[in-house]
Design an enzyme around this catalytic site. Structure first.
Site, mmCIF file in Angstrom:
data_model
loop_
_atom_site.group_PDB
_atom_site.id
_atom_site.type_symbol
_atom_site.label_atom_id
_atom_site.label_comp_id
_atom_site.label_asym_id
_atom_site.label_seq_id
_atom_site.Cartn_x
_atom_site.Cartn_y
_atom_site.Cartn_z
ATOM 1 N N HIS A 1 64.368 38.252 -10.884
ATOM 2 C CA HIS A 1 63.428 38.186 -12.273
ATOM 3 C C HIS A 1 62.655 39.667 -12.453
ATOM 4 O O HIS A 1 62.113 39.522 -13.657
ATOM 5 C CB HIS A 1 62.645 37.162 -12.026
ATOM 6 C CG HIS A 1 61.609 37.266 -11.144
ATOM 7 N ND1 HIS A 1 61.856 37.434 -9.940
ATOM 8 C CD2 HIS A 1 60.242 37.617 -11.145
ATOM 9 C CE1 HIS A 1 60.707 37.720 -8.975
ATOM 10 N NE2 HIS A 1 59.852 37.741 -9.937
ATOM 11 N N ASP A 2 62.741 40.613 -11.670
ATOM 12 C CA ASP A 2 61.891 41.750 -12.089
ATOM 13 C C ASP A 2 62.785 42.805 -12.397
ATOM 14 O O ASP A 2 62.400 43.861 -12.430
ATOM 15 C CB ASP A 2 61.091 42.101 -10.919
ATOM 16 C CG ASP A 2 59.992 41.221 -10.452
ATOM 17 O OD1 ASP A 2 59.626 40.492 -11.487
ATOM 18 O OD2 ASP A 2 59.770 41.074 -9.232
ATOM 19 N N GLU B 1 58.808 39.424 0.261
ATOM 20 C CA GLU B 1 59.215 40.445 -0.772
ATOM 21 C C GLU B 1 58.225 41.782 -0.290
ATOM 22 O O GLU B 1 56.959 41.720 0.030
ATOM 23 C CB GLU B 1 58.672 40.220 -1.983
ATOM 24 C CG GLU B 1 58.856 41.071 -3.119
ATOM 25 C CD GLU B 1 58.307 41.024 -4.502
ATOM 26 O OE1 GLU B 1 58.818 41.678 -5.362
ATOM 27 O OE2 GLU B 1 57.063 40.640 -4.296
ATOM 28 N N ASP C 1 55.839 36.780 -2.012
ATOM 29 C CA ASP C 1 55.396 37.683 -2.953
ATOM 30 C C ASP C 1 54.615 38.865 -2.384
ATOM 31 O O ASP C 1 53.532 38.674 -1.698
ATOM 32 C CB ASP C 1 54.591 37.024 -4.182
ATOM 33 C CG ASP C 1 54.712 37.833 -5.282
ATOM 34 O OD1 ASP C 1 55.666 38.188 -6.053
ATOM 35 O OD2 ASP C 1 53.470 38.174 -5.767
ATOM 36 N N ASP D 1 57.872 30.123 -3.852
ATOM 37 C CA ASP D 1 57.288 31.373 -3.967
ATOM 38 C C ASP D 1 55.865 30.956 -3.562
ATOM 39 O O ASP D 1 55.347 30.119 -3.921
ATOM 40 C CB ASP D 1 57.282 31.748 -5.582
ATOM 41 C CG ASP D 1 57.624 33.286 -5.752
ATOM 42 O OD1 ASP D 1 57.056 33.957 -4.870
ATOM 43 O OD2 ASP D 1 58.580 33.474 -6.215
HETATM 44 C C1 GLC Z 1 56.299 40.325 -7.596
HETATM 45 C C2 GLC Z 1 56.810 39.455 -8.300
HETATM 46 C C3 GLC Z 1 56.610 39.976 -9.793
HETATM 47 C C4 GLC Z 1 55.240 39.932 -9.876
HETATM 48 C C5 GLC Z 1 54.484 40.542 -8.901
HETATM 49 C C6 GLC Z 1 52.907 40.261 -8.909
HETATM 50 O O1 GLC Z 1 56.666 41.699 -7.479
HETATM 51 O O2 GLC Z 1 58.100 39.566 -7.993
HETATM 52 O O3 GLC Z 1 57.311 39.112 -10.778
HETATM 53 O O4 GLC Z 1 54.812 40.274 -11.080
HETATM 54 O O5 GLC Z 1 54.902 40.478 -7.314
HETATM 55 O O6 GLC Z 1 52.742 38.727 -8.369
#
Ligand code: GLC
Ligand code: CA
Length: 543
Positions: free
Chosen positions: A324-325, A251, A194, A98
Site C-alpha cells: 500500500h506504500d 516492517e 509497522d 497490522d
Molecule cells: C508504515 C506504513 C505506512 C505508514 C507509516 C507510518 O510505513 O506502511 O503506510 O504511513 O508506516 O505509520
C-alpha cells in the site's frame, strides 16, 4: 501444526479502505472483505494481512490509531471483525493484523493525558524536548510539534498527528504487550509490525546532517536500529509472541541485509521475517522518492540476491514487489501488460521466502493518472507537494505531478477492480479515491472467466508453491547476474532443480544454457523455446 507454517504460506494484503464496500458509502469495510473470502479461497492464498482497521482519525488511513482495541465505524464493528475471523478460519485462511506501535494518534487517550501536564503518568509515554532539533519528519516539515499546555515539543517521525511512543518507558511496553495478548487471545494469527525498526531512539537527540536539497536534518540515524530495539523485540517475544503459534513480520526501514539477521535469526527469538526497503528504494535520489527514475534490473537483482544469500541459512525472507506504500509493480517494473505482470510474479514467487500479494496485483492492476494534486488523498504526497512545490520551489507543478504519477502511494490505493459496473463494482457511490479507468479491461470478473488471465497465473504459482517442497527449502543460486534484462536463478533441493529465466524487458534475449533434461513447470507464454525469450516471457524449468 508445523511451527513454521508461515514458510509455506502465501500472504495476501488487504487495504480495507479500498477492497470492497458493502454499504455503499464509498469506503471499503469488513463486511465487504467477508463477501470476497471465497474469491481469495479460489486464488489459493493462506493468510490475509489486514492493514489497520482500528479506531483512528484517518489522517494516514488508520496508521494513526486512537484506540487499539476498537474498530473504526467506517469498517464495521468488533462483531463484524469476529465474524471475519470465524469465516476466514472456516476456509482455512489465517488473519494477520497490522500492529502500529511506533506511534499513536494524537487523539489516543494516552496522548490526551500526556499533554495535560508534564507530571501526568502518561507524559512519559511520548518523547518530549524543551527545544527541537533540526529533524525533518518523513511526511515533510519538522519532526517536532510544540504543545503549549506543557511548553514542550513532542517527537513525530511521521505527521504531527502521529506522536512517537517512548519505548524506553517500561509501563508503556507492558501496556502494548497486554493489548497484543488481547488480540491474540481472540484468535488472530499474527502481526505485521509497522516501522518496528524505529521504536528505540538513539540518545542524545542532536541535530541531524542536512543532505543536499534538504531544509531539515536527517532523523533516521537517531531512530533506526536504536540501541534497545533487539532487547525490546526479545522481551516482546518472550512475554507475548512465543506463547502463540503465530506469524510475525516486521516492517524494517533502514535495516540492511546484514542487520536483518539480528531481527530474524530464529536463535535470537525476535521476529520470523522482515520487510526490507532496499529493493524499493533503488530509484530514490537526493530528493528521496520524488523522481521518475527507473530501477535498473542489475541493481534490483544485486539487492534481492544479496537478501537471498544473507538469510539463506538462518532467518527467512519476505518476497514482495507491491504494497500500500508503493506504486503498482506492473507499472514500475513491467510495461503494464498482463504478460509483464505474470513475468514479475513468476520471478518473485519462485524465490526463497514468504511471498506477499498486494490486492489487485493478482490482476495486474496498474498506476493511475492523477491530473492534479487535488485528486490525491495521501498525506505523504499532499505534504510533499506543499513543501517541494509551494514552499521551496524545488519542483514546478508539472515536474511534481510527473513524480507523483510515478511514485505516489495512492496508486496502490485506488479501489479494487471487481467488474465492469460503475465504480468497478467496488461500491455504488463515488469512492473515497477515484477508480482507475482501466477497470473496464482489468477486473476480477473478466479474469475469473479467462484461464489465461493474470489471476489464474497467480493461482498456479500458489499451487506450485504448496506442492513443491523445493520452493520452500531449496538453495538459491543467482544466474546471469550481469545481464541487464534477464532475471535468472536456480533452486536446488535433494535431486530436484528449478531454473527461472525471466525477460524483464521489451527486447529479445538469447541466452546460452544446457536445458536438455528439463521440462517446463510453468511459463507465462505458450511460445517458449529453449535459449530464447521474447519480451517479458518468463519460464520455470524443472528436473
Ligand atoms: C508504515 C506504513 C505506512 C505508514 C507509516 C507510518 O510505513 O506502511 O503506510 O504511513 O508506516 O505509520
Ligand atoms: Ca462501506
Amino acid at each position: 501444526m508445523n511451527k513454521e507454517w508461515w514458510k509455506k504460506s502465501v500472504v495476501y494484503q488487504i487495504y480495507p479502505k479500498s477492497f470492497k464496500d458493502s454499504n455503499n458509502d464509498g469506503i471499503g469495510d469488513i463486511q465487504g472483505i467477508i463477501s470476497q473470502l471465497d474469491y481469495l479461497k479460489e486464488l489459493g492464498i493462506d493468510v490475509i494481512w489486514l492493514s489497520p482497521i482500528y479506531q483512528s482519525p484517518m489522517i494516514d488511513n488508520g496508521y494513526d490509531i486512537s484506540d487499539y482495541q476498537a474498530i473504526h465505524p467506517d469498517y464495521g464493528t468488533m462483531a463484524d471483525f469476529e465474524n471475519l475471523l470465524k469465516e476466514a478460519h472456516q476456509r482455512s485462511i489465517k488473519i494477520v493484523m497490522d500492529l502500529v506501535v511506533n506511534h499513536t494518534s494524537d487523539e489516543h487517550k494516552w496522548f490526551k493525558e500526556a499533554v495535560k501536564s508534564a507530571d501526568n503518568p502518561y507524559h512519559n509515554y511520548y518523547i518530549w524536548r524543551d527545544k527541537p532539533t533540526n529533524f525533518g519528519s518523513l511526511f515533510s516539515g519538522s519532526a517536532w510539534t510544540y504543545q503549549s499546555s506543557v511548553k514542550q515539543y513532542y517527537l513525530h517521525t511521521f505527521s504531527s498527528k502521529q506522536a512517537d511512543l517512548n519505548w524506553d518507558y517500561q509501563p508503556l511496553r507492558e501496556e502494548i504487550y497486554k493489548m497484543m495478548r488481547w488480540w491474540l487471545d481472540k484468535g488472530i494469527d499474527g502481526f505485521r509490525m509497522d516501522v518496528i525498526s524505529l521504536i528505540s531512539k538513539k540518545y542524545p537527540l542532536t541535530d541531524g546532517i542536512v543532505h543536499e536539497n534538504n531544509v531539515f536534518g536527517d532523523i533516521t540515524p537517531f531512530i533506526a536500529n536504536g540501541p534497545n530495539v533487539h532487547r525490546y523485540l526479545q522481551e516482546m517475544n518472550e512475554k507475548v509472541l512465543s506463547h502463540y503459534p503465530i506469524m510475525t513480520i516486521g516492517e524494517c526501514p533502514c535495516v540492511n541485509a546484514q542487520q536483518a539477521l539480528d531481527y530474524v535469526d530464529s536463535n535470537r527469538h525476535e521476529l520470523n521475517m522482515i520487510f526490507t526497503f532496499d529493493h524499493v528504494s533503488l530509484d530514490n535520489d537526493c530528493n528521496g522518492k520524488w523522481n521518475t527514475k527507473k530501477t535498473s534490473l542489475i541493481d534490483l537483482k544485486k539487492t534481492l540476491n544479496k537478501w537471498q544469500s544473507s538469510l539463506s541459512n538462518q532467518g527467512w525472507n519476505t518476497l514482495y514487489l507491491s504494497n500500500h506504500d508503493q506504486p503498482r509493480s506492473a507499472s514500475r517494473f513491467g510495461n503494464e501488460t498482463a504478460l509483464s505482470a505474470k513475468c514479475l510474479a513468476l520471478t518473485l514467487h519462485f524465490m526463497k521466502g514468504t511471498p506477499f500479494i498486494y490486492q489487485g496485483e493478482e490482476l495486474g492492476m496498474t498506476n493511475i493518472c492523477f491530473n492534479d494534486i487535488s485528486e490525491c488523498q495521501d498525506i505523504e504526497a499532499i505534504n510533499a507537494y506543499r513543501e517541494l512545490v509551494t514552499e521551496e520551489h524545488l519542483f514546478s507543478h508539472e515536474e511534481m505531478m510527473k513524480n507523483i504519477n510515478a511514485k505516489a502511494r495512492d496508486h496502490a490505493r485506488t479501489p479494487m477492480q471487481w467488474n465492469n459496473d460503475q465504480y468497478s463494482g467496488f461500491s455504488h457511490t463515488f469512492p473515497w479515491l477515484k477508480v482507475n479507468p482501466n477497470y473496464q479491461s482489468i477486473n476480477t470478473k473478466i479474469q475469473l472467466n479467462d484461464q489465461e488471465s493474470v489471476f489464474h497465473f497467480y493461482q498456479k504459482l500458489i499451487k506450485i508453491r504448496h506442492d513443491y517442497q523445493i520452493i520452500t527449502d531449496g538453495d538459491y543460486c543467482p544466474l546471469f547476474e550481469d545481464h541487464p534484462d534477464l532475471f535468472a536463478y536456480r533452486r536446488c533441493y535433494q535431486n530436484a532443480e528449478i531454473i527461472i529465466l525471466a525477460n524483464w524487458s521489451e527486447k529479445v534475449i538469447d541466452y546460452d544454457m544446457d536445458l536438455s533434461n528439463y521440462r517446463i513447470l510453468l511459463a507465462n507464454s505458450n511460445s517458449i523455446i529453449k535459449n530464447h525469450l521474447n519480451a517479458y516471457e518468463a519460464v520455470a524449468y524443472y528436473k
